[in-house]
Design a protein around this motif. Structure first.
Motif, PDB file in Angstrom:
ATOM      1  N   ALA A  70       0.853  -1.204   0.000  1.00 11.14           N
ATOM      2  CA  ALA A  70       0.000   0.000   0.000  1.00 11.14           C
ATOM      3  C   ALA A  70       0.885   1.248   0.000  1.00 11.14           C
ATOM      4  CB  ALA A  70      -0.885   0.017   1.245  1.00 11.14           C
ATOM      5  N   ILE A  71       0.271   2.377  -0.345  1.00 15.28           N
ATOM      6  CA  ILE A  71       0.946   3.657  -0.158  1.00 15.28           C
ATOM      7  C   ILE A  71       1.056   3.860   1.349  1.00 15.28           C
ATOM      8  CG2 ILE A  71       0.671   6.154  -0.386  1.00 15.28           C
ATOM      9  CD1 ILE A  71      -0.992   5.605  -2.933  1.00 15.28           C
ATOM     10  N   SER A  79      -3.789   3.414   0.782  1.00 10.10           N
ATOM     11  CA  SER A  79      -4.452   2.740  -0.340  1.00 10.10           C
ATOM     12  C   SER A  79      -4.602   1.274   0.019  1.00 10.10           C
ATOM     13  CB  SER A  79      -3.614   2.884  -1.623  1.00 10.10           C
ATOM     14  OG  SER A  79      -2.403   2.180  -1.483  1.00 10.10           O
ATOM     15  N   ALA A  81      -5.166  -1.649  -2.768  1.00  4.43           N
ATOM     16  CA  ALA A  81      -5.563  -2.155  -4.089  1.00  4.43           C
ATOM     17  C   ALA A  81      -5.747  -3.673  -4.092  1.00  4.43           C
ATOM     18  CB  ALA A  81      -4.532  -1.751  -5.129  1.00  4.43           C
ATOM     19  N   ASN A  82      -4.817  -4.393  -3.499  1.00  2.00           N
ATOM     20  CA  ASN A  82      -4.892  -5.864  -3.526  1.00  2.00           C
ATOM     21  C   ASN A  82      -5.038  -6.469  -2.139  1.00  2.00           C
ATOM     22  OD1 ASN A  82      -4.639  -6.344  -6.405  1.00  2.00           O
ATOM     23  ND2 ASN A  82      -2.638  -5.367  -6.165  1.00  2.00           N
ATOM     24  N   ASP A 109       5.932  -2.545  -0.093  1.00  3.34           N
ATOM     25  CA  ASP A 109       6.616  -3.786  -0.517  1.00  3.34           C
ATOM     26  C   ASP A 109       7.548  -3.584  -1.712  1.00  3.34           C
ATOM     27  OD1 ASP A 109       4.440  -3.321  -2.210  1.00  3.34           O
ATOM     28  OD2 ASP A 109       3.824  -5.414  -2.300  1.00  3.34           O
ATOM     29  N   THR A 134       7.942  -4.368  -9.561  1.00  6.29           N
ATOM     30  CA  THR A 134       7.690  -5.751  -9.134  1.00  6.29           C
ATOM     31  C   THR A 134       6.469  -6.277  -9.880  1.00  6.29           C
ATOM     32  OG1 THR A 134       6.243  -5.061  -7.307  1.00  6.29           O
ATOM     33  CG2 THR A 134       8.561  -5.358  -6.803  1.00  6.29           C
ATOM     34  N   GLY A 140       4.123  -3.162  -8.456  1.00 12.20           N
ATOM     35  CA  GLY A 140       4.684  -2.192  -7.516  1.00 12.20           C
ATOM     36  C   GLY A 140       5.845  -1.472  -8.171  1.00 12.20           C
ATOM     37  N   GLU A 154       4.211   4.282  -7.039  1.00 11.57           N
ATOM     38  CA  GLU A 154       2.943   3.696  -7.531  1.00 11.57           C
ATOM     39  C   GLU A 154       2.764   3.782  -9.049  1.00 11.57           C
ATOM     40  OE1 GLU A 154       0.563   1.948  -5.902  1.00 11.57           O
ATOM     41  OE2 GLU A 154       1.542   2.092  -3.954  1.00 11.57           O
ATOM     42  N   HIS A 157      -0.122   2.058 -10.937  1.00 14.15           N
ATOM     43  CA  HIS A 157      -1.470   2.628 -10.947  1.00 14.15           C
ATOM     44  C   HIS A 157      -1.620   3.788 -11.931  1.00 14.15           C
ATOM     45  CE1 HIS A 157      -3.414   0.694  -7.228  1.00 14.15           C
ATOM     46  NE2 HIS A 157      -2.413  -0.053  -7.650  1.00 14.15           N
ATOM     47  N   GLU A 166      -1.792  -1.944 -13.847  1.00 12.41           N
ATOM     48  CA  GLU A 166      -1.601  -3.320 -13.369  1.00 12.41           C
ATOM     49  C   GLU A 166      -2.701  -4.272 -13.847  1.00 12.41           C
ATOM     50  OE1 GLU A 166      -1.159  -3.060  -9.106  1.00 12.41           O
ATOM     51  OE2 GLU A 166      -3.304  -3.113  -8.748  1.00 12.41           O
TER      52      GLU A 166
HETATM   53  C1  BGC Z   1      -0.166  -1.391  -4.718  1.00 16.06           C
HETATM   54  C2  BGC Z   1       1.269  -1.043  -4.380  1.00 16.06           C
HETATM   55  C3  BGC Z   1       2.099  -2.296  -4.223  1.00 16.06           C
HETATM   56  C4  BGC Z   1       1.925  -3.187  -5.447  1.00 16.06           C
HETATM   57  C5  BGC Z   1       2.653  -4.503  -5.309  1.00 16.06           C
HETATM   58  C6  BGC Z   1      -0.180  -2.271  -5.936  1.00 16.06           C
HETATM   59  O1  BGC Z   1      -1.497  -2.603  -6.262  1.00 16.06           O
HETATM   60  O2  BGC Z   1      -0.899  -0.219  -4.964  1.00 16.06           O
HETATM   61  O3  BGC Z   1       1.345  -0.277  -3.187  1.00 16.06           O
HETATM   62  O4  BGC Z   1       3.443  -1.949  -4.075  1.00 16.06           O
HETATM   63  O5  BGC Z   1       0.568  -3.454  -5.698  1.00 16.06           O
HETATM   64  O6  BGC Z   1       2.188  -5.242  -4.255  1.00 16.06           O
END
Ligand code: BGC
Length: 254
Positions: A70-71, A79, A81-82, A109, A134, A140, A154, A157, A166
């Motif tokens: 997350a942020i 945030s 997202a996942n 992460d 990543t 990420g 980010e 996004h 993503e």
């Molecule tokens: C999140 C990031 C994260 C990335 C990898 C994204 O959806 O917004 O904060 O670093 O996924 O896990």
């Protein structure tokens, strides 16, 4: 053999929570990696409980570095997202410390994985603008200028073809929706887009899906050099531990 300074690194992802004891001087694992599935729904209490199981598995009583998807601004998640939406607004290090009762830090992460790549991996010694990405359940990013991290970039996004990028280029998108060719072409378009925005000197692809670099590489036609991370899947854990070490200072492990 003499043991270096050890920190427990934990990488919390959308699908797995992975940990290992890390020698933060060498940037290597001092133990095997231990992994548990991320609980679904991934609410704060459920994730904290799983995190505790990882800590207990190592019978660890020293500092812990956590990478979190997350942020993270001033230690607060901005945030989700996942992971479960309830994470938004949580004061992360305080929350986790209340569950595991150990000194700990929390960092995004991808920022963690990028730190490891710059210190111990492919990015080491690279000045200028370096982008580390990543490829996992999400995408990420970590942005560096002369080796210094600018957190929470980010780039996964960015708005891309009407959605967040993503949705097209994650490992999840490859698995669930796109053929190798479609995925590779999206990657090229996305990286060209990134190239236009920030003119990086180097792009490093890491994370669980970086083994997929071989799939992507034939489709790449951008000017910027793109390389696979040498640390592959271990960077998130190593970087989280390194960040804790840098932030908390050396402390005795077990
Ligand atoms: C999140 C990031 C994260 C990335 C990898 C994204 O959806 O917004 O904060 O670093 O996924 O896990």
């Amino acid at each position: 053999m003499e043991e270096g300074t050890l920190v427990l690194g934990i990488d919390i992802g959308g699908t797995g929570i992975k940990g290992a004891l890390v020698d933060v001087e060498k940037g290597t694992f001092a133990t095997e990696r231990f992994r548990l599935d991320t609980p679904q729904p991934s609410t704060p209490d459920a994730v904290a409980e799983t995190l505790k199981k990882v800590v207990d598995y190592f019978e660890w009583k020293g500092p812990v570095g956590i990478g979190f998807p997350a942020i993270i601004r001033h230690d607060v998640a901005h945030s989700a997202a996942n992971i479960h939406k309830d994470w938004k607004g949580v004061h992360l290090s305080e929350f986790f410390a209340n569950h595991v009762h150990l000194p700990l830090t929390v960092i995004n992460d991808a920022d963690a994985a990028g730190l490891a790549a710059m210190e111990f991996g492919t990015g080491n010694g690279h000045d200028g603008v370096v982008v580390f990405l990543t490829i996992g359940t999400g995408i990420g990013s970590a942005l560096f200028l002369n080796g210094k991290l600018l957190p929470n970039s980010e780039f996964g996004h960015l708005l891309f073809k009407g959605k967040i990028a993503e949705k097209y280029i994650s490992k999840k998108a490859r698995k669930e929706k796109y053929s190798e060719e479609e995925w590779g072409k999206y990657w090229n378009l996305y990286l060209e887009y990134l190239e236009r925005i920030i003119s990086p000197d180097l792009i490093i692809l890491g994370g669980g899906g970086s083994k997929k670099f071989e799939e992507i590489e034939p489709y790449l036609s951008l000017e910027t050099k793109v390389v696979a991370s040498q640390l592959l899947n271990s960077a998130g854990i190593i970087g989280a531990a390194l960040y804790a070490h840098q932030t908390l200072g050396p402390k005795e492990g077990k």
